[in-house]
Design a protein around this motif. Structure first.
Motif, PDB file in Angstrom:
ATOM      1  N   VAL A  14       0.842  -1.191   0.000  1.00  0.00           N
ATOM      2  CA  VAL A  14       0.000   0.000   0.000  1.00  0.00           C
ATOM      3  C   VAL A  14       0.877   1.240   0.000  1.00  0.00           C
ATOM      4  O   VAL A  14       1.810   1.361   0.802  1.00  0.00           O
ATOM      5  CB  VAL A  14      -0.938   0.013   1.226  1.00  0.00           C
ATOM      6  CG1 VAL A  14      -1.753   1.309   1.270  1.00  0.00           C
ATOM      7  CG2 VAL A  14      -1.863  -1.202   1.200  1.00  0.00           C
ATOM      8  N   VAL A  15       0.582   2.178  -0.916  1.00  0.00           N
ATOM      9  CA  VAL A  15       1.335   3.422  -1.026  1.00  0.00           C
ATOM     10  C   VAL A  15       0.352   4.586  -0.944  1.00  0.00           C
ATOM     11  O   VAL A  15      -0.477   4.783  -1.836  1.00  0.00           O
ATOM     12  CB  VAL A  15       2.122   3.496  -2.350  1.00  0.00           C
ATOM     13  CG1 VAL A  15       2.909   4.804  -2.420  1.00  0.00           C
ATOM     14  CG2 VAL A  15       3.056   2.302  -2.487  1.00  0.00           C
TER      15      VAL A  15
ATOM     16  N   TYR B 112       4.732  -7.527  -7.741  1.00  0.00           N
ATOM     17  CA  TYR B 112       4.089  -6.845  -6.621  1.00  0.00           C
ATOM     18  C   TYR B 112       2.946  -5.967  -7.136  1.00  0.00           C
ATOM     19  O   TYR B 112       3.074  -5.309  -8.176  1.00  0.00           O
ATOM     20  CB  TYR B 112       5.098  -5.969  -5.870  1.00  0.00           C
ATOM     21  CG  TYR B 112       6.094  -6.773  -5.056  1.00  0.00           C
ATOM     22  CD1 TYR B 112       5.876  -7.023  -3.703  1.00  0.00           C
ATOM     23  CD2 TYR B 112       7.242  -7.292  -5.647  1.00  0.00           C
ATOM     24  CE1 TYR B 112       6.786  -7.759  -2.958  1.00  0.00           C
ATOM     25  CE2 TYR B 112       8.158  -8.023  -4.917  1.00  0.00           C
ATOM     26  CZ  TYR B 112       7.926  -8.262  -3.564  1.00  0.00           C
ATOM     27  OH  TYR B 112       8.820  -8.998  -2.824  1.00  0.00           O
ATOM     28  N   ARG B 113       1.853  -5.973  -6.363  1.00  0.00           N
ATOM     29  CA  ARG B 113       0.746  -5.056  -6.639  1.00  0.00           C
ATOM     30  C   ARG B 113       0.861  -3.879  -5.684  1.00  0.00           C
ATOM     31  O   ARG B 113       0.756  -4.037  -4.462  1.00  0.00           O
ATOM     32  CB  ARG B 113      -0.606  -5.738  -6.447  1.00  0.00           C
ATOM     33  CG  ARG B 113      -1.806  -4.813  -6.630  1.00  0.00           C
ATOM     34  CD  ARG B 113      -3.124  -5.568  -6.484  1.00  0.00           C
ATOM     35  NE  ARG B 113      -4.275  -4.697  -6.644  1.00  0.00           N
ATOM     36  CZ  ARG B 113      -5.541  -5.130  -6.752  1.00  0.00           C
ATOM     37  NH1 ARG B 113      -5.788  -6.439  -6.713  1.00  0.00           N
ATOM     38  NH2 ARG B 113      -6.545  -4.269  -6.914  1.00  0.00           N
ATOM     39  N   LEU B 114       1.104  -2.700  -6.233  1.00  0.00           N
ATOM     40  CA  LEU B 114       1.144  -1.484  -5.437  1.00  0.00           C
ATOM     41  C   LEU B 114      -0.227  -0.821  -5.500  1.00  0.00           C
ATOM     42  O   LEU B 114      -0.724  -0.503  -6.578  1.00  0.00           O
ATOM     43  CB  LEU B 114       2.213  -0.522  -5.974  1.00  0.00           C
ATOM     44  CG  LEU B 114       3.645  -0.721  -5.468  1.00  0.00           C
ATOM     45  CD1 LEU B 114       4.176  -2.093  -5.840  1.00  0.00           C
ATOM     46  CD2 LEU B 114       4.560   0.381  -6.013  1.00  0.00           C
TER      47      LEU B 114
ATOM     48  N   LEU C 238       5.105   0.421 -14.918  1.00  0.00           N
ATOM     49  CA  LEU C 238       3.936   0.216 -14.058  1.00  0.00           C
ATOM     50  C   LEU C 238       2.777  -0.270 -14.921  1.00  0.00           C
ATOM     51  O   LEU C 238       2.423   0.380 -15.903  1.00  0.00           O
ATOM     52  CB  LEU C 238       3.543   1.523 -13.372  1.00  0.00           C
ATOM     53  CG  LEU C 238       4.647   2.298 -12.638  1.00  0.00           C
ATOM     54  CD1 LEU C 238       4.098   3.604 -12.081  1.00  0.00           C
ATOM     55  CD2 LEU C 238       5.264   1.459 -11.525  1.00  0.00           C
ATOM     56  N   THR C 239       2.198  -1.404 -14.556  1.00  0.00           N
ATOM     57  CA  THR C 239       1.050  -1.939 -15.297  1.00  0.00           C
ATOM     58  C   THR C 239      -0.213  -1.719 -14.480  1.00  0.00           C
ATOM     59  O   THR C 239      -0.390  -2.317 -13.418  1.00  0.00           O
ATOM     60  CB  THR C 239       1.237  -3.436 -15.599  1.00  0.00           C
ATOM     61  OG1 THR C 239       2.413  -3.602 -16.405  1.00  0.00           O
ATOM     62  CG2 THR C 239       0.032  -3.980 -16.361  1.00  0.00           C
TER      63      THR C 239
ATOM     64  N   ARG D  70      -7.679   6.258  -6.624  1.00  0.00           N
ATOM     65  CA  ARG D  70      -6.831   5.116  -6.299  1.00  0.00           C
ATOM     66  C   ARG D  70      -6.544   4.311  -7.566  1.00  0.00           C
ATOM     67  O   ARG D  70      -7.416   4.186  -8.430  1.00  0.00           O
ATOM     68  CB  ARG D  70      -7.499   4.185  -5.283  1.00  0.00           C
ATOM     69  CG  ARG D  70      -7.734   4.819  -3.930  1.00  0.00           C
ATOM     70  CD  ARG D  70      -9.048   5.505  -3.783  1.00  0.00           C
ATOM     71  NE  ARG D  70     -10.176   4.593  -3.924  1.00  0.00           N
ATOM     72  CZ  ARG D  70     -11.373   4.930  -4.363  1.00  0.00           C
ATOM     73  NH1 ARG D  70     -11.614   6.176  -4.737  1.00  0.00           N
ATOM     74  NH2 ARG D  70     -12.349   4.034  -4.442  1.00  0.00           N
ATOM     75  N   TYR D  71      -5.359   3.771  -7.632  1.00  0.00           N
ATOM     76  CA  TYR D  71      -4.977   2.874  -8.714  1.00  0.00           C
ATOM     77  C   TYR D  71      -4.173   1.720  -8.133  1.00  0.00           C
ATOM     78  O   TYR D  71      -3.487   1.875  -7.117  1.00  0.00           O
ATOM     79  CB  TYR D  71      -4.101   3.590  -9.750  1.00  0.00           C
ATOM     80  CG  TYR D  71      -4.808   4.637 -10.569  1.00  0.00           C
ATOM     81  CD1 TYR D  71      -5.494   4.300 -11.734  1.00  0.00           C
ATOM     82  CD2 TYR D  71      -4.788   5.976 -10.186  1.00  0.00           C
ATOM     83  CE1 TYR D  71      -6.148   5.267 -12.487  1.00  0.00           C
ATOM     84  CE2 TYR D  71      -5.439   6.944 -10.933  1.00  0.00           C
ATOM     85  CZ  TYR D  71      -6.113   6.579 -12.088  1.00  0.00           C
ATOM     86  OH  TYR D  71      -6.765   7.538 -12.828  1.00  0.00           O
ATOM     87  N   SER D  72      -4.260   0.568  -8.788  1.00  0.00           N
ATOM     88  CA  SER D  72      -3.331  -0.526  -8.512  1.00  0.00           C
ATOM     89  C   SER D  72      -2.455  -0.713  -9.731  1.00  0.00           C
ATOM     90  O   SER D  72      -2.948  -0.724 -10.869  1.00  0.00           O
ATOM     91  CB  SER D  72      -4.077  -1.827  -8.211  1.00  0.00           C
ATOM     92  OG  SER D  72      -4.616  -1.819  -6.905  1.00  0.00           O
ATOM     93  N   VAL D  73      -1.147  -0.875  -9.473  1.00  0.00           N
ATOM     94  CA  VAL D  73      -0.201  -1.138 -10.553  1.00  0.00           C
ATOM     95  C   VAL D  73       0.641  -2.356 -10.185  1.00  0.00           C
ATOM     96  O   VAL D  73       0.913  -2.613  -9.001  1.00  0.00           O
ATOM     97  CB  VAL D  73       0.722   0.073 -10.822  1.00  0.00           C
ATOM     98  CG1 VAL D  73      -0.105   1.288 -11.246  1.00  0.00           C
ATOM     99  CG2 VAL D  73       1.582   0.405  -9.608  1.00  0.00           C
ATOM    100  N   LEU D  74       1.017  -3.106 -11.187  1.00  0.00           N
ATOM    101  CA  LEU D  74       1.927  -4.230 -10.994  1.00  0.00           C
ATOM    102  C   LEU D  74       3.329  -3.817 -11.412  1.00  0.00           C
ATOM    103  O   LEU D  74       3.515  -3.136 -12.429  1.00  0.00           O
ATOM    104  CB  LEU D  74       1.484  -5.436 -11.827  1.00  0.00           C
ATOM    105  CG  LEU D  74       0.093  -6.022 -11.535  1.00  0.00           C
ATOM    106  CD1 LEU D  74      -0.153  -7.231 -12.428  1.00  0.00           C
ATOM    107  CD2 LEU D  74      -0.068  -6.377 -10.075  1.00  0.00           C
ATOM    108  N   ILE D  75       4.311  -4.227 -10.617  1.00  0.00           N
ATOM    109  CA  ILE D  75       5.705  -4.068 -11.007  1.00  0.00           C
ATOM    110  C   ILE D  75       6.380  -5.430 -10.935  1.00  0.00           C
ATOM    111  O   ILE D  75       6.019  -6.285 -10.117  1.00  0.00           O
ATOM    112  CB  ILE D  75       6.459  -3.061 -10.118  1.00  0.00           C
ATOM    113  CG1 ILE D  75       6.519  -3.549  -8.669  1.00  0.00           C
ATOM    114  CG2 ILE D  75       5.835  -1.680 -10.211  1.00  0.00           C
ATOM    115  CD1 ILE D  75       7.511  -2.773  -7.818  1.00  0.00           C
ATOM    116  N   ARG D  76       7.345  -5.641 -11.799  1.00  0.00           N
ATOM    117  CA  ARG D  76       8.156  -6.850 -11.795  1.00  0.00           C
ATOM    118  C   ARG D  76       9.546  -6.484 -11.295  1.00  0.00           C
ATOM    119  O   ARG D  76      10.194  -5.582 -11.858  1.00  0.00           O
ATOM    120  CB  ARG D  76       8.230  -7.449 -13.198  1.00  0.00           C
ATOM    121  CG  ARG D  76       8.982  -8.780 -13.287  1.00  0.00           C
ATOM    122  CD  ARG D  76       8.218  -9.883 -12.604  1.00  0.00           C
ATOM    123  NE  ARG D  76       8.966 -11.151 -12.680  1.00  0.00           N
ATOM    124  CZ  ARG D  76       8.620 -12.243 -11.999  1.00  0.00           C
ATOM    125  NH1 ARG D  76       7.558 -12.221 -11.198  1.00  0.00           N
ATOM    126  NH2 ARG D  76       9.334 -13.340 -12.114  1.00  0.00           N
TER     127      ARG D  76
END
Length: 484
Positions: A115-116, A177-179, A199-200, A224-230
């Motif tokens: 969570v950010v 990771y899902r931010l 960021l996806t 709010r947004y969720s993004v995936l990072i590798r």
């Protein structure tokens, strides 16, 4: 500053779709407070929505209120906060609701959630800033100029002058990771990015969207947004900046020492002899030729075709000087003020459909509302006549964004195929947006989410199903606190 349980941000609440949330809020402040659970539908429990003057009167100093509601079908990333400028001073926290419904077929997976919370930050209490903002000469000698922040924080940590610290995450390499990104600020949009990491985007305000990879994204207040990072970066020291860049396009005066470049650290767990902080100063980008987010490219992952419109209303938004020397915000010709000693919900609970006629009306001289006593599909056309961008939040609903454009709405064809649904939408300066929603929830308010504009009257109410509202069993404690 103001804190909750001695913490800033306040405690993160985690729950599953359909769970019951029970929170005992005790008010140790000198003023009334209330807690809003942003984005939740609160169907049948809108007396726990936390909007002082509308669904409750607020918790008096020294008293408490137990918020007790079920989440229903809601899932996604959201937050809770005081429904006043008290949240500017620190009363806010994250609320994460994990789905029990299965993910759409082919939707990406991830290994861990982070969570950010990003926000702008003021070194002066909001009560002082608000008084100056609403004064005849304004905060800087020009009426209508909003208070400009001194800096910002990322998960409650920031940098200013020669001091401060950096919030950091330690992550394992070669994981996804899902931010969950939340702008809990009061005024400014914020651009978020991570050096050398694309960021996806997979979520916007609780709506899952088709994966969309970007270099960075700008988050309006309350969005709010969720993004995936590798975590496959190849930088030898294994440390990367998370950048939270406060956007300054709405600022009208300079603040001494202001810092709008707030940073956190993403550190790989296998980093050997890594420096305490990344060495990069300029943003190197994501390492790929990508652009920043364009919200028109956000497409729901599950097609959700809206029903046909059965009602249409048009409202205009403006900021204007008044004859008594104030600079206030208006929906049409009404600047909202909270009711005193009662709330809209309590009044409608008592009077039912007789409280306000169907359609648009003005009640108690400061309560502009649209009333529908049957279930209808409403198009709300909002024309923003102001020279600033405005994020709007419709309580109790996740409306379809049917269309946006420059100027006033003039009948432009709307998107009826698979429009995005979200509860907080940014309407740019001198532009229009059409929101479509169904009046199947006894909710009341459409609020602007710039704290200073909300406090200066930029609110209206959607009074849905007032005849049914008389059947609500409103907790006696909420009734009693109106007379405290």
């Amino acid at each position: 500053m103001l804190v909750v349980n001695g913490m800033y941000p306040g405690p993160t609440i985690e729950a599953n779709q359909g769970d019951r949330i029970i929170v005992n809020v005790t008010n140790h402040l000198e003023n009334v407070t209330s807690i809003h659970w942003h984005g939740l539908f609160q169907n049948q429990t809108n007396f726990y929505d936390g909007t002082a003057g509308i669904t409750e009167c607020g918790i008096p100093p020294g008293q408490f209120l137990v918020y007790n509601f079920t989440l229903g079908e809601f899932s996604g990333t959201t937050w809770w906060h005081a429904h006043s400028t008290q949240y500017t001073d620190g009363i806010s926290g994250a609320l994460i609701v994990y789905p029990t419904d299965p993910a759409p077929k082919g939707f990406p997976s991830w290994d861990q959630d982070l969570v950010v919370q990003v926000n702008d930050w003021y070194h002066t209490f909001s009560t002082e800033l608000l008084a100056a903002y609403l004064s005849p000469n304004g905060i800087d000698g020009t009426p209508g100029d909003e208070p400009v922040p001194d800096g910002g924080t990322l998960n409650g940590v920031g940098q200013w002058g020669q001091g401060g610290d950096h919030f950091n995450f330690t992550v394992d390499p070669n994981k996804t990771y899902r931010l969950r990104l939340i702008n809990t600020g009061s005024f400014a949009s914020i651009r978020f990015s991570i050096d050398n990491h694309p960021l996806t985007i997979i979520e916007a305000d609780g709506t899952l969207v088709q994966p969309y990879t970007v270099s960075g994204l700008t988050i309006a207040v309350a969005q709010r947004y969720s993004v995936l990072i590798r975590t496959n970066g190849t930088q030898s020291d294994g440390t990367y900046w998370m950048r939270s860049e406060i956007q300054t396009d709405m600022f009208t005066y300079n603040v001494t020492g202001q810092n709008v470049d707030i940073r956190g650290v993403l550190k790989y767990s296998n980093a050997q002899d890594a420096p305490a902080l990344p060495v990069a100063q300029k943003d190197p980008g994501p390492g790929k030729k990508l652009r920043d987010m364009n919200t028109t490219f956000l497409v729901p992952a599950v097609a959700d075709v809206p029903p046909n419109r059965s009602r249409e209303y048009t409202v205009k938004v403006a900021m204007e000087n008044t004859t008594d020397g104030r600079f206030l915000a208006f929906f049409n010709t009404t600047s909202w003020e909270p009711l005193v000693g009662t709330s809209t919900l309590l009044t409608v609970h008592q009077d039912g459909a007789s409280y306000a006629p169907e359609g648009g009306s003005l009640q108690n001289s400061t309560q502009f509302m649209i009333t529908e006593d049957t279930i209808q599909t409403v198009d709300l056309i909002i024309n923003n006549l102001d020279d600033g961008d405005h994020p709007f939040h419709l309580h109790g609903h996740r409306p379809w964004i049917m269309g946006t454009g420059a100027g006033r709405y003039n009948g432009t064809a709307l998107n009826t195929k698979n429009p995005l649904r979200r509860d907080t939408v940014l309407i740019p300066a001198f532009s229009w947006t059409v929101l479509r929603f169904i009046t199947d929830n006894r909710e009341f308010s459409l609020f602007l989410y710039i704290a200073w504009h909300m406090a200066s009257g930029l609110s209206m109410q959607i009074n849905s199903l007032p005849s049914n509202s008389t059947q609500l069993v409103i907790p006696q404690q909420i009734v009693d606190q109106c007379s405290s």
